[in-house]
Design an enzyme around this catalytic site. Structure first.
Site, short mmCIF file in Angstrom:
data_model
loop_
_atom_site.label_atom_id
_atom_site.label_comp_id
_atom_site.label_asym_id
_atom_site.label_seq_id
_atom_site.Cartn_x
_atom_site.Cartn_y
_atom_site.Cartn_z
N ASP A 192 -13.64 -22.57 -7.81
CA ASP A 192 -13.16 -22.52 -6.42
C ASP A 192 -13.54 -21.21 -5.74
OD1 ASP A 192 -11.59 -20.83 -7.86
OD2 ASP A 192 -9.67 -21.78 -7.42
N HIS A 204 -6.86 -5.75 -1.10
CA HIS A 204 -5.76 -4.79 -0.93
C HIS A 204 -4.78 -5.29 0.13
CE1 HIS A 204 -3.58 -1.14 -1.23
NE2 HIS A 204 -3.82 -0.77 -0.01
N ASP A 242 -8.13 -6.02 -5.97
CA ASP A 242 -7.87 -4.91 -5.03
C ASP A 242 -8.90 -3.80 -5.23
OD1 ASP A 242 -6.81 -2.59 -3.74
OD2 ASP A 242 -4.78 -3.39 -3.91
N SER A 253 0.85 -1.19 0.00
CA SER A 253 0.00 0.00 0.00
C SER A 253 0.89 1.25 0.00
CB SER A 253 -0.95 -0.04 1.19
OG SER A 253 -1.96 0.92 1.05
#
Ligand SMILES: *[C@@H]1O[C@H](CO)[C@@H](O)[C@H](O)[C@H]1NC(C)=O
Ligand SMILES: *[C@@H]1O[C@H](CO)[C@@H](O)[C@H](O)[C@H]1NC(C)=O
Ligand SMILES: *[C@@H]1O[C@H](CO)[C@@H](O)[C@H](O)[C@H]1NC(C)=O
Ligand SMILES: *[C@@H]1O[C@H](CO)[C@@H](O)[C@H](O)[C@H]1NC(C)=O
Ligand SMILES: *[C@@H]1O[C@H](CO)[C@@H](O)[C@H](O)[C@H]1NC(C)=O
Ligand SMILES: *[C@@H]1O[C@H](CO)[C@@H](O)[C@H](O)[C@H]1NC(C)=O
Ligand SMILES: *[C@@H]1O[C@H](CO)[C@@H](O)[C@H](O)[C@H]1NC(C)=O
Ligand SMILES: *[C@@H]1O[C@H](CO)[C@@H](O)[C@H](O)[C@H]1NC(C)=O
Length: 580
Positions: free
Chosen positions: A269, A493, A447, A195
């Site tokens: 999945d 994220h 994200d 980040s």
């Protein structure tokens, strides 16, 4: 002047050879005198004057690893100034020390505050107060203006790159001298962060390339002008289309997209491992009319800067929601995934991948009118208010009158204003590359906070800048010998995704990086573990972008799919300045 005590002289003598160092005890090295003697002398590091009188050193125990280390603190001033900057370092015991130095990134508007993250790798670690109290929790958005309209550049430069650069520049010679190594002894130097910590890492390899050997960079919040303003884009889509979808409707659209695209990678999945195929083959309009239901809920959400006064955290109560997905809801979702265009139809920025959550676009329920309305994300609102409009505010009070073109103007303004600090997209990494530096860069493919393609765009910019005369294929072949990009299927994220919980996540990146730097083992993949669902415990080998994962004959493979990779590539003609 360097001050030597008898103990320090003894420690230095004892440590004259690396072997002998290992016989020294931690307590014999962990003294104020040894640290003072080990400080780089004034004049050796340009612009950095260390203050020996500020040194503290004490043997401590690390809760996490259970090992003892030496906690050191020392301050310095920039030559010709008086503001002191505090540095903390954590030195492992000589028996554990593996000639490594480790810097960990922070997040949001914070720098990392722990100096013990390197201990598990036998590395000295460090953290800096950056001259504005970062070690005690002050974040740069608390100090970025001196008053309305007056930018406080010192903390911005320090946060942007300089504080970490100096932490490392001071820390490496200090490390050598602390353990009594030769002044040219190799100290393997690693950076790890995600980040804004990823952005901070990019700042280091762009500007202090010779200092670092290995950088592990997750979902970097760089291209700061575009990235931070982009947090407002989803709300502006809702305002422009005049439809504020109930939170449950958007969640349903995400869930139905995951269900619709799950199988495109060859295995069911619950994970979209191929957002490229999803974008190419799945039409969001197919969700219109599907029913949704969410129970009433009171939730506390943590904001971007959640430990601060302007914490952006909020408690919201939503009623039970029951309905069918509307054409308007799907239109909002599609526009958000499409990304920002000017009114002239020119692309300005990229967006989250299809299947990512609509975190920025979350609406607010008004229980007096029973309607849904705008909820300005403070990530974007605070940035525009404080860093562009330079007002002492924590959020924008309204988005009234804000159009796509307004967002582009803000992005352009911020890009120019912070071009040499926070933008952090210098694409020439020659110094880093030519001194042996390696990058492992990863980014969750779902994200919802820093768009996945933002990483792809920079990686592409580096390839073009470093290898201007090579074909794309040849440039990428060269690039992967020192800079590898991995997209993490379904991940959110900097972590796993609650809506795609069976996705893999890479957790041993430092081991992989150490192998690469110290033993020359160039990775062919990243190991990533699944920790839930029917494939719990599975280790998947993440593909190096632009290769894409495909489940075939009972195993994951990495295939070349030019059309799929193409869905990650963007140009930004809405800006006249090149956007790297
Ligand atoms: C280095 O310079 C600083 C600031 O000028 C001074 O306070 C400090 O004592 C100097 N260090 C040594 C070892 O002389
Ligand atoms: C979406 O999926 C999550 C997790 O699978 C589930 O908890 C949630 O209730 C679903 N939401 C809707 C609106 O279907
Ligand atoms: C999705 O389907 C709608 C309705 O059938 C159609 O109008 C639209 O063009 C399709 N979009 C794409 C990208 O194929
Ligand atoms: C930002 O301000 C807007 C408008 O006052 C408000 O709706 C929103 O909840 C605020 N956001 C946060 C995270 O505080
Ligand atoms: C959702 O659609 C179904 C039919 O597809 C309809 O029976 C139902 O009334 C709709 N629900 C709402 C809340 O509009
Ligand atoms: C509306 O929400 C507020 C804040 O959560 C709460 O205090 C109030 O009681 C609610 N009013 C109604 C009518 O539910
Ligand atoms: C600074 O600007 C903010 C927002 O416009 C305003 O609320 C505040 O009163 C101003 N502060 C001063 C000292 O003028
Ligand atoms: C992946 O894990 C295997 C064991 O599960 C290990 O042998 C291998 O070295 C790891 N590879 C990387 C690149 O981390």
């Amino acid at each position: 002047m360097r001050q030597y005590s008898r103990a320090a002289a003894a420690a230095v003598a004892l440590a004259a050879t690396a072997k002998a160092t290992n016989t020294a005890s931690l307590s014999s090295l962990c003294t104020v005198a040894n640290v003072q003697a080990a400080l780089p002398a004034n004049g050796t590091l340009l612009g950095i004057d260390l203050l020996p009188s500020t040194v503290t050193a004490e043997t401590s125990s690390d809760q996490q690893s259970g090992s003892d280390y030496c906690a050191v603190s020392v301050s310095y001033v920039h030559t010709g100034t008086t503001d002191e900057i505090v540095l903390n370092y954590g030195f492992p015991s000589p028996a554990d020390f593996s000639n490594r130095f480790y810097v960990a990134g922070g997040f949001g508007y914070s720098l990392g505050t722990s100096s013990t993250g390197g201990l598990e790798y036998g590395a000295v670690g460090g953290a800096t107060d950056a001259g504005y109290g970062a070690l005690t929790g002050t974040t740069v958005d608390e100090v970025n203006i001196k008053g309305n309209g007056t930018i406080n550049w010192d903390p911005i430069f320090m946060f942007a790159y300089q504080a970490l650069g100096e932490l490392t520049t001071v820390g490496k010679p200090l490390t050598r001298a602390f353990y009594g190594l030769d002044s040219d002894a190799k100290i393997y130097t690693y950076y790890e962060g995600c980040s804004d910590g990823g952005r901070q890492g990019m700042s280091q390899i762009q500007r202090y390339g010779a200092e670092y050997d290995g950088a592990i960079i997750g979902a970097p919040a760089f291209r700061y002008g575009q990235q931070q303003v982009n947090h407002l884009f989803s709300s502006v889509v809702e305002q422009t289309l005049d439809y504020y979808p109930p939170t449950c409707e958007m969640e349903k659209i995400v869930n139905a997209t995951i269900a619709g695209c799950d199988a495109l990678d060859g295995r069911v999945d619950g994970v979209i491992s191929r957002s490229d195929l999803c974008q190419l083959e799945f039409n969001l309009t197919s969700i219109i009319g599907e029913s949704y239901y969410c129970a009433a809920e009171t939730s506390a959400s943590l904001g971007f800067n959640f430990n601060k006064r302007n914490d952006g955290s909020s408690v919201s109560t939503t009623p039970a929601q029951r309905g069918n997905v509307t054409a308007k809801g799907v239109e909002v979702a599609q526009k958000i995934y499409d990304g920002l265009f000017s009114s002239a139809g020119e692309r300005a920025y990229l967006s989250y991948r299809i299947g990512a959550e609509f975190t920025d676009g979350e609406t607010a329920y008004d229980n007096t009118t029973g309607t849904w309305g705008v909820d300005i994300p403070s990530t974007g609102g605070e940035f525009v208010g404080r860093f562009i409009e330079l007002q002492d505010v924590d959020n924008l009070s309204t988005l009234e009158g804000v159009t796509y073109d307004t967002l582009i103007e803000w992005m352009n303004e911020a890009m120019v204003l912070y071009m040499d600090t926070l933008q952090t997209t210098l694409p020439d990494l020659t110094t880093f590359e030519s001194t042996g530096g390696k990058i492992i860069h990863y980014h969750g493919e779902s994200d919802p906070s820093v768009p996945t393609a933002s990483s792809v765009h920079y990686w592409q910019s580096v390839a073009r800048t470093m290898y201007p005369s090579l074909s794309t294929a040849d440039a990428l072949e060269k690039l992967k010998t020192w800079y590898q990009l991995y997209l993490v299927p379904g991940a959110a994220h900097c972590g796993r995704n609650t809506l795609q919980p069976d996705g893999p996540f890479p957790e041993d990146n430092m081991e992989t990086m150490i192998q690469w730097i110290e033993n020359g083992v160039q990775p062919a993949w990243l190991n990533a573990t699944v920790d839930a669902g029917q494939y719990d415990g599975e280790v998947q080998q993440l593909c190096q972008f632009p290769k894409r994962p495909l489940w075939k004959n009972g195993a994951w493979e990495c295939e070349t799919d030019a059309e799929g990779a193409e869905t990650f590539y963007y140009n930004f003609p809405a800006f006249k300045t090149p956007v790297f």
